[in-house]
Write a protein that holds these residues in place. Sequence first.
Motif, PDB file in Angstrom:
ATOM      1  N   SER A   1      -4.470   5.114  10.809  1.00 54.88           N
ATOM      2  CA  SER A   1      -3.484   6.067  11.293  1.00 54.88           C
ATOM      3  C   SER A   1      -2.799   5.464  12.505  1.00 54.88           C
ATOM      4  O   SER A   1      -3.451   4.847  13.353  1.00 54.88           O
ATOM      5  CB  SER A   1      -4.149   7.384  11.686  1.00 54.88           C
ATOM      6  OG  SER A   1      -4.698   8.001  10.549  1.00 54.88           O
TER       7      SER A   1
ATOM      8  N   TRP B   1       1.766   4.897   2.121  1.00 50.09           N
ATOM      9  CA  TRP B   1       1.809   5.494   3.449  1.00 50.09           C
ATOM     10  C   TRP B   1       2.286   6.932   3.342  1.00 50.09           C
ATOM     11  O   TRP B   1       2.949   7.315   2.377  1.00 50.09           O
ATOM     12  CB  TRP B   1       2.673   4.674   4.397  1.00 50.09           C
ATOM     13  CG  TRP B   1       4.157   4.773   4.144  1.00 50.09           C
ATOM     14  CD1 TRP B   1       4.859   4.252   3.101  1.00 50.09           C
ATOM     15  CD2 TRP B   1       5.106   5.424   4.959  1.00 50.09           C
ATOM     16  NE1 TRP B   1       6.191   4.541   3.223  1.00 50.09           N
ATOM     17  CE2 TRP B   1       6.376   5.259   4.357  1.00 50.09           C
ATOM     18  CE3 TRP B   1       5.024   6.134   6.148  1.00 50.09           C
ATOM     19  CZ2 TRP B   1       7.536   5.791   4.902  1.00 50.09           C
ATOM     20  CZ3 TRP B   1       6.185   6.652   6.701  1.00 50.09           C
ATOM     21  CH2 TRP B   1       7.416   6.478   6.084  1.00 50.09           C
TER      22      TRP B   1
ATOM     23  N   LYS C   1      -0.111   7.649   8.221  1.00 52.89           N
ATOM     24  CA  LYS C   1      -1.346   7.056   7.715  1.00 52.89           C
ATOM     25  C   LYS C   1      -0.950   6.049   6.651  1.00 52.89           C
ATOM     26  O   LYS C   1      -0.043   6.287   5.855  1.00 52.89           O
ATOM     27  CB  LYS C   1      -2.239   8.133   7.108  1.00 52.89           C
ATOM     28  CG  LYS C   1      -3.508   7.605   6.507  1.00 52.89           C
ATOM     29  CD  LYS C   1      -4.311   8.728   5.873  1.00 52.89           C
ATOM     30  CE  LYS C   1      -5.507   8.156   5.146  1.00 52.89           C
ATOM     31  NZ  LYS C   1      -6.261   9.206   4.460  1.00 52.89           N
ATOM     32  N   VAL C   2      -1.630   4.913   6.616  1.00 55.21           N
ATOM     33  CA  VAL C   2      -1.359   3.893   5.607  1.00 55.21           C
ATOM     34  C   VAL C   2      -2.679   3.434   4.996  1.00 55.21           C
ATOM     35  O   VAL C   2      -3.696   3.322   5.694  1.00 55.21           O
ATOM     36  CB  VAL C   2      -0.569   2.705   6.196  1.00 55.21           C
ATOM     37  CG1 VAL C   2      -1.368   1.977   7.257  1.00 55.21           C
ATOM     38  CG2 VAL C   2      -0.094   1.758   5.121  1.00 55.21           C
ATOM     39  N   GLU C   3      -2.652   3.228   3.685  1.00 47.05           N
ATOM     40  CA  GLU C   3      -3.804   2.710   2.949  1.00 47.05           C
ATOM     41  C   GLU C   3      -3.347   1.451   2.234  1.00 47.05           C
ATOM     42  O   GLU C   3      -2.618   1.521   1.240  1.00 47.05           O
ATOM     43  CB  GLU C   3      -4.306   3.741   1.943  1.00 47.05           C
ATOM     44  CG  GLU C   3      -4.819   5.010   2.582  1.00 47.05           C
ATOM     45  CD  GLU C   3      -5.291   6.035   1.566  1.00 47.05           C
ATOM     46  OE1 GLU C   3      -5.678   5.651   0.448  1.00 47.05           O
ATOM     47  OE2 GLU C   3      -5.267   7.228   1.911  1.00 47.05           O
ATOM     48  N   TRP C   4      -3.767   0.302   2.750  1.00 51.16           N
ATOM     49  CA  TRP C   4      -3.385  -0.971   2.145  1.00 51.16           C
ATOM     50  C   TRP C   4      -4.316  -1.292   0.993  1.00 51.16           C
ATOM     51  O   TRP C   4      -5.535  -1.195   1.125  1.00 51.16           O
ATOM     52  CB  TRP C   4      -3.429  -2.097   3.183  1.00 51.16           C
ATOM     53  CG  TRP C   4      -2.511  -1.885   4.324  1.00 51.16           C
ATOM     54  CD1 TRP C   4      -2.855  -1.668   5.636  1.00 51.16           C
ATOM     55  CD2 TRP C   4      -1.084  -1.869   4.292  1.00 51.16           C
ATOM     56  NE1 TRP C   4      -1.738  -1.510   6.401  1.00 51.16           N
ATOM     57  CE2 TRP C   4      -0.626  -1.634   5.605  1.00 51.16           C
ATOM     58  CE3 TRP C   4      -0.137  -2.022   3.285  1.00 51.16           C
ATOM     59  CZ2 TRP C   4       0.722  -1.558   5.928  1.00 51.16           C
ATOM     60  CZ3 TRP C   4       1.204  -1.945   3.600  1.00 51.16           C
ATOM     61  CH2 TRP C   4       1.627  -1.713   4.910  1.00 51.16           C
ATOM     62  N   LYS C   5      -3.742  -1.684  -0.147  1.00 56.51           N
ATOM     63  CA  LYS C   5      -4.543  -2.116  -1.289  1.00 56.51           C
ATOM     64  C   LYS C   5      -5.264  -3.398  -0.872  1.00 56.51           C
ATOM     65  O   LYS C   5      -4.633  -4.328  -0.364  1.00 56.51           O
ATOM     66  CB  LYS C   5      -3.642  -2.374  -2.491  1.00 56.51           C
ATOM     67  CG  LYS C   5      -4.381  -2.768  -3.728  1.00 56.51           C
ATOM     68  CD  LYS C   5      -3.430  -2.970  -4.881  1.00 56.51           C
ATOM     69  CE  LYS C   5      -4.203  -3.407  -6.099  1.00 56.51           C
ATOM     70  NZ  LYS C   5      -3.311  -3.653  -7.231  1.00 56.51           N
TER      71      LYS C   5
ATOM     72  N   GLY D   1       0.795  -1.209   0.000  1.00 58.26           N
ATOM     73  CA  GLY D   1       0.000   0.000   0.000  1.00 58.26           C
ATOM     74  C   GLY D   1       0.829   1.262   0.000  1.00 58.26           C
ATOM     75  O   GLY D   1       2.039   1.241  -0.241  1.00 58.26           O
TER      76      GLY D   1
ATOM     77  N   THR E   1      -7.348   0.799   6.058  1.00 57.75           N
ATOM     78  CA  THR E   1      -6.684   2.099   6.114  1.00 57.75           C
ATOM     79  C   THR E   1      -6.627   2.487   7.576  1.00 57.75           C
ATOM     80  O   THR E   1      -7.579   2.247   8.325  1.00 57.75           O
ATOM     81  CB  THR E   1      -7.491   3.149   5.318  1.00 57.75           C
ATOM     82  OG1 THR E   1      -7.479   2.771   3.945  1.00 57.75           O
ATOM     83  CG2 THR E   1      -6.905   4.533   5.471  1.00 57.75           C
TER      84      THR E   1
END
Length: 105
Positions: free
Chosen positions: A69, A51, A59-63, A49, A67
Amino acid sequence: MTILDRNTLAVIMMGTTHVIDMGGKDAFIHYEDENRAHMLLPDGTLFHGLWTLLDDGYKVEWKDGPTGSWKLDHSSGAINYVDANGAVRGRISRIDFGDPARLAA
């Protein structure tokens, strides 16, 4: 309790892999560069993802994943991962330079 700031996080995250003790089982998070991250959970689940550093965390958004923080909290002899609700979710047991677990491959 000291929440690590953006400048400190940049040094200990970019280009490293954090090995996180999650109650006796290890998770691995590789921060490939200033944008891409990869995570292997103890159950074998692998996420890739994006970050972003924040002033007091990231903050991270994993595919195809969650998601969230996170903050890193330093106390004597430990750095802990703290979720958005303030709960400690794991402790860094070591920081490796590069991607020895080959998570980005």
